[in-house]
Scaffold this motif. Structure first.
Motif, PDB file in Angstrom:
ATOM      1  N   LEU A   6     -11.306  -5.441 -16.851  1.00  0.00           N
ATOM      2  CA  LEU A   6     -12.452  -5.919 -15.917  1.00  0.00           C
ATOM      3  C   LEU A   6     -13.631  -5.092 -15.954  1.00  0.00           C
ATOM      4  N   HIS A   7     -13.547  -4.020 -16.983  1.00  0.00           N
ATOM      5  CA  HIS A   7     -14.650  -3.374 -17.516  1.00  0.00           C
ATOM      6  C   HIS A   7     -14.973  -2.473 -16.191  1.00  0.00           C
ATOM      7  N   LEU A   8     -14.061  -1.683 -15.549  1.00  0.00           N
ATOM      8  CA  LEU A   8     -14.170  -0.856 -14.532  1.00  0.00           C
ATOM      9  C   LEU A   8     -13.556   0.537 -14.675  1.00  0.00           C
ATOM     10  N   SER A   9     -14.048   1.421 -14.110  1.00  0.00           N
ATOM     11  CA  SER A   9     -13.217   2.869 -14.097  1.00  0.00           C
ATOM     12  C   SER A   9     -12.093   2.519 -13.197  1.00  0.00           C
ATOM     13  N   LEU A  10     -11.126   3.328 -13.338  1.00  0.00           N
ATOM     14  CA  LEU A  10      -9.903   3.361 -12.485  1.00  0.00           C
ATOM     15  C   LEU A  10     -10.103   3.307 -11.154  1.00  0.00           C
ATOM     16  N   HIS A  11     -11.120   4.420 -10.967  1.00  0.00           N
ATOM     17  CA  HIS A  11     -11.605   4.918  -9.482  1.00  0.00           C
ATOM     18  C   HIS A  11     -12.209   3.394  -8.918  1.00  0.00           C
ATOM     19  N   ALA A  12     -13.213   2.717  -9.618  1.00  0.00           N
ATOM     20  CA  ALA A  12     -13.927   1.440  -8.935  1.00  0.00           C
ATOM     21  C   ALA A  12     -12.941   0.411  -9.113  1.00  0.00           C
ATOM     22  N   TYR A  13     -12.085   0.292  -9.953  1.00  0.00           N
ATOM     23  CA  TYR A  13     -10.891  -0.717  -9.888  1.00  0.00           C
ATOM     24  C   TYR A  13     -10.161  -0.636  -8.291  1.00  0.00           C
ATOM     25  N   GLN A  14      -9.680   0.621  -8.342  1.00  0.00           N
ATOM     26  CA  GLN A  14      -8.733   1.065  -6.911  1.00  0.00           C
ATOM     27  C   GLN A  14      -9.520   0.794  -5.424  1.00  0.00           C
ATOM     28  N   ARG A  15     -10.815   0.890  -5.821  1.00  0.00           N
ATOM     29  CA  ARG A  15     -11.776   0.915  -4.586  1.00  0.00           C
ATOM     30  C   ARG A  15     -12.038  -0.819  -4.466  1.00  0.00           C
ATOM     31  N   MET A  16     -12.048  -1.450  -5.593  1.00  0.00           N
ATOM     32  CA  MET A  16     -12.397  -2.933  -5.394  1.00  0.00           C
ATOM     33  C   MET A  16     -11.453  -3.701  -4.730  1.00  0.00           C
ATOM     34  N   LEU A  17     -10.095  -3.019  -4.938  1.00  0.00           N
ATOM     35  CA  LEU A  17      -8.958  -4.026  -4.359  1.00  0.00           C
ATOM     36  C   LEU A  17      -8.907  -3.667  -2.935  1.00  0.00           C
ATOM     37  N   TYR A  18      -9.362  -2.707  -2.279  1.00  0.00           N
ATOM     38  CA  TYR A  18      -9.187  -2.494  -1.105  1.00  0.00           C
ATOM     39  C   TYR A  18     -10.293  -2.614  -0.126  1.00  0.00           C
ATOM     40  N   ARG A  19     -11.274  -3.489  -0.709  1.00  0.00           N
ATOM     41  CA  ARG A  19     -12.391  -4.013   0.001  1.00  0.00           C
ATOM     42  C   ARG A  19     -12.209  -5.238   0.553  1.00  0.00           C
ATOM     43  N   PRO A  20     -11.975  -5.711   1.650  1.00  0.00           N
ATOM     44  CA  PRO A  20     -12.037  -6.916   2.162  1.00  0.00           C
ATOM     45  C   PRO A  20     -12.512  -8.202   1.368  1.00  0.00           C
ATOM     46  N   ASN A  21     -13.887  -7.903   1.127  1.00  0.00           N
ATOM     47  CA  ASN A  21     -14.663  -9.030   0.406  1.00  0.00           C
ATOM     48  C   ASN A  21     -15.150  -8.702  -1.099  1.00  0.00           C
ATOM     49  N   LEU A  22     -15.311  -9.729  -1.946  1.00  0.00           N
ATOM     50  CA  LEU A  22     -16.298  -9.178  -3.116  1.00  0.00           C
ATOM     51  C   LEU A  22     -17.502 -10.136  -2.933  1.00  0.00           C
ATOM     52  N   ARG A  23     -18.903  -9.844  -3.513  1.00  0.00           N
ATOM     53  CA  ARG A  23     -19.795 -10.683  -3.848  1.00  0.00           C
ATOM     54  C   ARG A  23     -19.402 -11.830  -4.696  1.00  0.00           C
ATOM     55  N   TYR A  24     -19.969 -13.002  -4.684  1.00  0.00           N
ATOM     56  CA  TYR A  24     -19.298 -13.968  -5.399  1.00  0.00           C
ATOM     57  C   TYR A  24     -19.796 -13.776  -6.928  1.00  0.00           C
TER      58      TYR A  24
END
Length: 87
Positions: A30-48
């Motif tokens: 996904l071209h993310l750092s591990l930390h950014a990936y983990q944060r993304m997974l726990y967000r309720p929503n993503l910008r489209y």
């Protein structure tokens, strides 16, 4: 206001499609750092727009992850239409 999609759909897709993949590998895809990936997974929503990038990086159109993709993104060019840049 930015349109969003539920992150839960992406988590489910990843879990079902890549059951043995490490978080490091998925973050890299996904071209993310591990930390950014983990944060993304726990967000309720993503910008489209981010959801679109992540789906494409996983090799799939976002409508296969979010079945209501077209309804969510239907008005994404509202401002362009307002200024006559989209027919």
């Amino acid at each position: 206001m930015m349109r969003t999609v539920p992150t839960a759909a992406l988590r489910t897709y990843i879990k079902n499609t890549y059951p043995n993949a490490s978080q490091d590998m998925l973050a890299d895809v996904l071209h993310l750092s591990l930390h950014a990936y983990q944060r993304m997974l726990y967000r309720p929503n993503l910008r489209y727009d981010l959801a679109d990038k992540y789906a494409i990086r996983l090799g799939i159109h976002p409508c296969h992850i979010w079945t209501n993709w077209y309804e969510i993104t239907a008005g994404k060019d509202d401002n362009l239409q307002k200024y006559g840049k989209v027919s």
